[in-house]
Write a protein that holds these residues in place. Structure first.
Motif, mmCIF file in Angstrom:
data_model
loop_
_atom_site.group_PDB
_atom_site.id
_atom_site.type_symbol
_atom_site.label_atom_id
_atom_site.label_comp_id
_atom_site.label_asym_id
_atom_site.label_seq_id
_atom_site.Cartn_x
_atom_site.Cartn_y
_atom_site.Cartn_z
ATOM 1 N N GLN A 1 14.296 1.605 0.010
ATOM 2 C CA GLN A 1 13.002 1.754 -0.657
ATOM 3 C C GLN A 1 11.828 1.692 0.307
ATOM 4 O O GLN A 1 10.817 2.355 0.108
ATOM 5 N N LEU A 2 11.975 0.816 1.320
ATOM 6 C CA LEU A 2 10.792 0.518 2.123
ATOM 7 C C LEU A 2 10.620 1.404 3.352
ATOM 8 O O LEU A 2 9.508 1.593 3.834
ATOM 9 N N ILE A 3 11.729 1.945 3.873
ATOM 10 C CA ILE A 3 11.592 2.766 5.081
ATOM 11 C C ILE A 3 10.668 3.954 4.783
ATOM 12 O O ILE A 3 10.843 4.662 3.792
ATOM 13 N N ASN A 4 9.645 4.078 5.640
ATOM 14 C CA ASN A 4 8.614 5.117 5.520
ATOM 15 C C ASN A 4 7.586 4.865 4.427
ATOM 16 O O ASN A 4 6.599 5.566 4.310
ATOM 17 N N ALA A 5 7.833 3.822 3.595
ATOM 18 C CA ALA A 5 6.829 3.433 2.595
ATOM 19 C C ALA A 5 5.867 2.461 3.267
ATOM 20 O O ALA A 5 6.190 1.889 4.308
ATOM 21 N N PRO A 6 4.670 2.262 2.705
ATOM 22 C CA PRO A 6 3.732 1.344 3.361
ATOM 23 C C PRO A 6 4.152 -0.118 3.207
ATOM 24 O O PRO A 6 4.680 -0.500 2.165
ATOM 25 N N PHE A 7 3.924 -0.901 4.284
ATOM 26 C CA PHE A 7 4.153 -2.348 4.234
ATOM 27 C C PHE A 7 3.226 -2.901 3.149
ATOM 28 O O PHE A 7 2.043 -2.570 3.113
ATOM 29 N N PRO A 8 3.771 -3.729 2.227
ATOM 30 C CA PRO A 8 2.987 -4.090 1.030
ATOM 31 C C PRO A 8 1.768 -4.991 1.274
ATOM 32 O O PRO A 8 1.043 -5.275 0.331
ATOM 33 N N PHE A 9 1.547 -5.449 2.497
ATOM 34 C CA PHE A 9 0.376 -6.300 2.738
ATOM 35 C C PHE A 9 -0.457 -5.721 3.872
ATOM 36 O O PHE A 9 0.051 -4.984 4.705
ATOM 37 N N LYS A 10 -1.717 -6.110 3.884
ATOM 38 C CA LYS A 10 -2.612 -5.677 4.947
ATOM 39 C C LYS A 10 -2.109 -6.278 6.259
ATOM 40 O O LYS A 10 -1.813 -7.463 6.326
ATOM 41 N N ILE A 11 -1.996 -5.445 7.282
ATOM 42 C CA ILE A 11 -1.518 -5.949 8.564
ATOM 43 C C ILE A 11 -2.718 -6.303 9.428
ATOM 44 O O ILE A 11 -3.536 -5.446 9.735
ATOM 45 N N GLU A 12 -2.814 -7.580 9.779
ATOM 46 C CA GLU A 12 -3.947 -7.977 10.611
ATOM 47 C C GLU A 12 -3.445 -8.193 12.030
ATOM 48 O O GLU A 12 -2.595 -9.032 12.266
ATOM 49 N N ASP A 13 -3.984 -7.407 12.939
ATOM 50 C CA ASP A 13 -3.515 -7.431 14.320
ATOM 51 C C ASP A 13 -3.636 -8.792 14.971
ATOM 52 O O ASP A 13 -4.690 -9.395 14.957
ATOM 53 N N GLY A 14 -2.530 -9.238 15.571
ATOM 54 C CA GLY A 14 -2.544 -10.474 16.353
ATOM 55 C C GLY A 14 -2.925 -11.702 15.562
ATOM 56 O O GLY A 14 -3.185 -12.759 16.124
ATOM 57 N N GLU A 15 -2.957 -11.567 14.238
ATOM 58 C CA GLU A 15 -3.402 -12.690 13.417
ATOM 59 C C GLU A 15 -2.209 -13.253 12.669
ATOM 60 O O GLU A 15 -1.225 -12.582 12.428
ATOM 61 N N PHE A 16 -2.350 -14.507 12.257
ATOM 62 C CA PHE A 16 -1.386 -15.088 11.350
ATOM 63 C C PHE A 16 -1.938 -14.900 9.953
ATOM 64 O O PHE A 16 -3.096 -15.178 9.717
ATOM 65 N N PHE A 17 -1.154 -14.366 9.066
ATOM 66 C CA PHE A 17 -1.617 -14.298 7.687
ATOM 67 C C PHE A 17 -0.487 -14.671 6.743
ATOM 68 O O PHE A 17 0.684 -14.455 7.041
ATOM 69 N N GLU A 18 -0.887 -15.265 5.625
ATOM 70 C CA GLU A 18 0.100 -15.806 4.713
ATOM 71 C C GLU A 18 0.394 -14.817 3.597
ATOM 72 O O GLU A 18 -0.511 -14.154 3.101
ATOM 73 N N ILE A 19 1.648 -14.721 3.207
ATOM 74 C CA ILE A 19 2.016 -13.845 2.086
ATOM 75 C C ILE A 19 2.973 -14.599 1.158
ATOM 76 O O ILE A 19 3.676 -15.501 1.599
ATOM 77 N N PRO A 20 2.995 -14.232 -0.131
ATOM 78 C CA PRO A 20 3.997 -14.836 -1.009
ATOM 79 C C PRO A 20 5.358 -14.207 -0.707
ATOM 80 O O PRO A 20 5.432 -12.999 -0.462
#
Lengths: 122, 465
Positions: B179-198
């Motif tokens: 399902q996911l290959i070539n589909a968009p990653f479901p969260f905003k990607i922040e460069d070099g940052e740590f970000f939390e996701i459920p």
């Protein structure tokens, strides 16, 4: 003589607050839990309430919200006093409408100054 | 090769008996230690190869009972790693190259076969297969590691399209790679940052994951490597620690309130006169109670700061005003110690967006220290406006700090210089809290000092204009 209601579940602190305020010519009535505080407020209609946040049977915040709903006492200024001092709690109670905030352990001069200010402004 | 003790065991599948004979003769003529078994049928040949150990297969493609390529498919599915050299007629070259893509190592055109070209091909195929096997083993080892670890790994293009995802990440994101290959990653990607996701945890419950993004290359293009770690347990532990600290501080502050106010009332004579000696000891008590209170406050703060969960209440203000106010509050203690306290401020406003209370605390702390450790001379506060930040310097003519102590100035519970009890006792946390607060504002803090030559504390803060 201005009448101040002091509510705190710790009897030592209650006694000390009472003697400090009496020494500065205030009339003091006390209460040691949430329900008693509400009853005393309605019975005594004090000029100022000093309210501890953590008390059995109704927190200070609960008491405050309750008196806001009763016309005859809703305008009485409230100073919160707590040993759970943090900037967040202070901000929270100020937003609720408390006139001031005192963190435990308190400094008597600071306490008296805040009491005087609250009474003068009301 | 011909020096090896073990003979090389070859197998040939070829429906033309004459061709088998030619190959056999060429091999014999080489005088190398090579054995050759043969079959004229595909099925029989494959059976023999699966049952016995052979070093190489010479494979004709067009056979009466099937196509040679079928053998390659079967070997692949049964993980039989036998090197294969395709025997082909001139017009079969296209098929031969398909066979190579299917896993054969080389091909020989039957019409032009010589002993030399045959042997060359055999040895080349064996070596090539060995290299391929080694690469395959390495690839599959890395693959199992990536699939086994409980850290989620995702590679996405710069426009967020997922190129690779491992098992843990599939689980965390509740998806599968199809399902996911070539589909968009479901969260905003922040460069070099740590970000939390459920995330969905590996045990099936829901929790929190922390993503860390790094630059990487993927198929020769710049891409993003996203690592996802399950931090649910750490978060719960942090919350427990917070609640615990809150309770501990409440339980410490409540008795301190009674102690402090009791002593204060007695020492003020509220309950009867006291003599000088009693007054002095009660003052000692008060100082120490205040010290305990500050320690409790500082410990609570430092634990919040270390957990990076300290909330800043930022407003815009002129930094010069803050310095003026604080300098004013230090005026009388400075005068009573006979220390000159002055400041030099820029003529134009220095607007910062910062938490005024927290910066006040930093200034109070550094100036307070300066006053505490300076017995004669002066304290000077200056602000310099740089391009995008201000630099504040608090310089004193006090005790100074030795070379050995200098690197530890901002450490926790570090106290330098012995002071008498009449001084306000420090908790040893003030400067480490100051450092954390300044860094939380994206500023820097440092010190320059020499023993007996005073100290210069510097910090920077970003400015708006």
């Amino acid at each position: 003589m201005k009448k101040i209601l002091v509510a705190d579940d710790n009897p030592d602190i209650l006694e000390l607050l009472q003697s400090r305020l009496k020494a500065n010519n205030y009339e003091v009535v006390t209460a040691d839990n949430g329900v008693n505080t509400l009853l005393k407020i309605i019975e005594e209609i004090p000029d100022l309430i000093i309210l501890d946040i953590k008390m059995p049977s109704g927190t200070g915040i609960g008491v405050y919200e309750n008196i806001q709903r009763q016309k005859q006492v809703a305008g009485i200024p409230v100073i919160f006093i707590t040993a759970y001092a943090s900037a967040e709690i202070e901000e929270q109670v100020r937003e609720m409408g408390a006139v001031d905030f005192i963190s435990k352990p308190f400094n008597a001069d600071d306490l008296l100054e805040k009491v005087k200010k609250a009474l003068d402004e009301s | 090769m011909n020096t090896s003790v073990k003979p090389l065991k070859l197998f040939i599948i070829e429906d033309n008996e004459t061709d088998i004979a030619v190959v056999r003769r060429l091999i014999q003529s080489s005088k190398q230690n090579i054995l050759l078994d043969s079959s004229t049928r595909l099925k029989e040949g494959i059976k023999q190869i699966l049952e016995n150990q052979y070093d190489l297969l010479l494979l004709d493609l067009s056979l009466p009972d099937g196509h040679g390529l079928d053998a390659l498919v079967q070997f692949k599915s049964k993980s039989v790693h036998i090197p294969v050299v395709i025997l082909t007629s001139t017009d079969d070259r296209v098929v031969a190259s398909i066979a190579i893509r299917q896993g054969a190592q080389d091909y020989i055109v039957k019409e032009s076969i010589t002993a030399a070209s045959l042997l060359h091909s055999i040895h080349y195929a064996i070596e090539r297969k060995a290299v391929e096997n080694a690469l395959e083993t390495e690839r599959s080892n890395f693959h199992s590691i990536v699939e086994m670890i409980n850290e989620g790994i995702v590679v996405a293009t710069l426009d967020r399209r997922v190129q690779f995802i491992n098992r843990a990440a599939e689980h965390f994101l509740q998806t599968d790679r199809i399902q996911l290959i070539n589909a968009p990653f479901p969260f905003k990607i922040e460069d070099g940052e740590f970000f939390e996701i459920p995330i969905q945890r590996l045990n099936g419950n829901f929790g929190s994951g922390i993503c860390h993004t790094l630059k990487t290359d993927w198929m020769g293009q710049e891409a993003r490597l996203i690592m996802i770690r399950d931090i649910t347990v750490e978060k719960a532990a942090e919350q427990m620690k917070d609640a615990f600290l809150q309770n501990v501080s409440h339980e410490l502050r409540t008795p301190l309130t009674s102690i402090r106010e009791s002593i204060a009332q007695v020492s003020e004579g509220l309950h009867g006169e006291i003599n000088d000696k009693q007054d002095r000891y009660l003052s000692l008590c008060l100082n120490n109670v205040d010290y305990l209170k500050r320690t409790v406050d500082d410990l609570l703060d430092i634990s919040k700061l270390e957990a990076a969960r300290f909330e800043l209440n930022k407003t815009s203000f002129d930094f010069r005003d803050l310095v003026k106010t604080i300098t004013l509050s230090f005026k009388s203690p400075a005068v009573s110690k006979n220390i000159q306290l002055d400041k030099s401020l820029p003529k134009s406003p220095v607007i910062v967006e910062a938490d005024r209370d927290k910066i006040t605390r930093v200034l109070m702390n550094i100036i307070g220290n300066a006053l505490k450790f300076t017995e004669e001379g002066s304290i000077h506060i200056s602000i310099k406006k740089k391009i995008d930040h201000l630099e504040c310097c608090i310089s004193d003519t006090g005790l100074g700090i030795s070379k050995e102590d200098l690197p530890h100035v901002f450490d926790k519970f570090v106290q330098f210089g012995k002071l008498s009890l009449t001084h306000e006792i420090g908790t040893g946390l003030g400067l480490s809290i100051s450092k954390a607060l300044i860094e939380l504002h994206n500023g820097k803090i440092w010190v320059e000092s020499e023993l007996n030559k005073g100290s210069q504390f510097y910090f920077t803060l970003p400015v708006i204009k």
